[in-house]
Enzyme design. Sequence first.
Site, short mmCIF file in Angstrom:
data_model
loop_
_atom_site.label_atom_id
_atom_site.label_comp_id
_atom_site.label_asym_id
_atom_site.label_seq_id
_atom_site.Cartn_x
_atom_site.Cartn_y
_atom_site.Cartn_z
N GLY A 10 -33.39 23.23 -10.89
CA GLY A 10 -33.61 24.49 -11.71
C GLY A 10 -34.08 25.65 -11.16
N ASN A 12 -32.17 27.91 -9.59
CA ASN A 12 -31.37 28.96 -10.06
C ASN A 12 -31.46 29.50 -11.38
OD1 ASN A 12 -29.31 29.69 -7.60
ND2 ASN A 12 -29.40 27.29 -7.34
N ARG A 57 -16.65 11.57 -22.80
CA ARG A 57 -17.17 13.16 -22.18
C ARG A 57 -16.77 14.08 -23.02
NH1 ARG A 57 -17.92 12.15 -16.47
NH2 ARG A 57 -18.05 14.32 -16.18
N LEU A 85 -16.83 19.61 -16.49
CA LEU A 85 -16.70 19.90 -17.62
C LEU A 85 -15.40 19.59 -18.27
CD1 LEU A 85 -18.85 23.23 -17.49
CD2 LEU A 85 -19.39 21.34 -18.94
N ASN A 99 -20.06 28.82 -11.92
CA ASN A 99 -20.87 27.86 -11.33
C ASN A 99 -21.17 28.53 -9.86
OD1 ASN A 99 -21.95 25.21 -10.55
ND2 ASN A 99 -20.08 25.10 -9.24
N HIS A 101 -22.04 27.53 -6.01
CA HIS A 101 -21.86 26.32 -5.20
C HIS A 101 -22.39 26.55 -3.85
CE1 HIS A 101 -19.68 23.14 -3.66
NE2 HIS A 101 -19.12 23.71 -2.67
N GLY A 135 -10.59 21.72 -12.25
CA GLY A 135 -11.01 20.87 -10.89
C GLY A 135 -12.38 20.84 -10.44
N ASP A 137 -14.64 22.27 -8.23
CA ASP A 137 -15.03 23.59 -7.55
C ASP A 137 -13.64 24.26 -7.11
OD1 ASP A 137 -17.68 23.08 -7.78
OD2 ASP A 137 -17.62 21.76 -6.05
N HIS A 163 -30.18 27.99 -0.64
CA HIS A 163 -30.91 28.19 -1.80
C HIS A 163 -31.35 29.90 -1.97
CE1 HIS A 163 -31.41 24.25 -3.68
NE2 HIS A 163 -31.21 24.82 -4.64
C1 GRF Z 1 -27.49 24.72 -5.82
O1 GRF Z 1 -27.68 24.65 -4.37
C2 GRF Z 1 -26.14 25.01 -6.31
O2 GRF Z 1 -25.31 25.48 -5.19
C3 GRF Z 1 -25.32 23.43 -6.48
O3 GRF Z 1 -26.71 22.76 -6.98
C4 GRF Z 1 -28.00 23.17 -6.56
C5 GRF Z 1 -28.87 23.38 -7.48
O4 GRF Z 1 -30.12 23.73 -7.41
N1 GRF Z 1 -24.52 23.47 -7.63
P1 GRF Z 1 -31.10 24.15 -8.37
O5 GRF Z 1 -31.33 22.98 -9.43
O6 GRF Z 1 -30.79 25.52 -8.87
O7 GRF Z 1 -32.41 24.22 -7.52
#
Ligand code: GRF
Length: 180
Positions: A10, A12, A57, A85, A99, A101, A135, A137, A163
């Site tokens: 978490g 992000n 799901r 999803l 999202n 990535h 799909g 990503d 990150h």
């Molecule tokens: C991130 O690197 C994101 O790109 C990927 O999962 C990771 C999540 O990191 N999809 P965090 O949980 O936000 O620390």
Amino acid sequence: MIGVLVSGEGTNLQALLDDGLPVSAVASNVAGARALRRAEAAHVPTAVFALEDYDDREARDLAMADWLEEHRVELVVCAGYMHLLTPAFLRRFPDRVVNIHPAPLPEFPGAHALEDLLAAGATESAATVHYVDEGVDTGVVIATEPVPVLPGDTVETLRERVHEAEHRLLPRVVRELCGR
Ligand code: GRF
């Protein structure tokens, strides 16, 4: 209002919270995810939608969509959310699911993108925010921040620098998408 989907650490989510963005709900497929504690610490409502608690799901995703709508969510941000999803969920938030990535798209999708990127000998990764479609990503890219691969980089050292880029990029893009 923003809803954030999480499965893990978490960081992000934390970047969005620290930026003062209007996060009104945080949902996870994983009970006990560290990200849920970050949300609780910020007094943001949380809920867990574990697959094993539902018939399939789609049923899980529809329950999650209901809960997000109850919390007036207009934009859904997947921030380390590790399940796909279903179309049923995406229809509830058309063009309103994004999202983050850790690698360039469409070149390096999936859960092992940085491993694949290093194995391919790429010289650059990129924090990438994209729309979510059905799909893995594959949705339209909204914004990227390049991250060079340095000599001697391992997946761990590269992931750490990606990150940092994610934590700059994601709040900025989400702010723009919210018109703030
Ligand atoms: C991130 O690197 C994101 O790109 C990927 O999962 C990771 C999540 O990191 N999809 P965090 O949980 O936000 O620390």
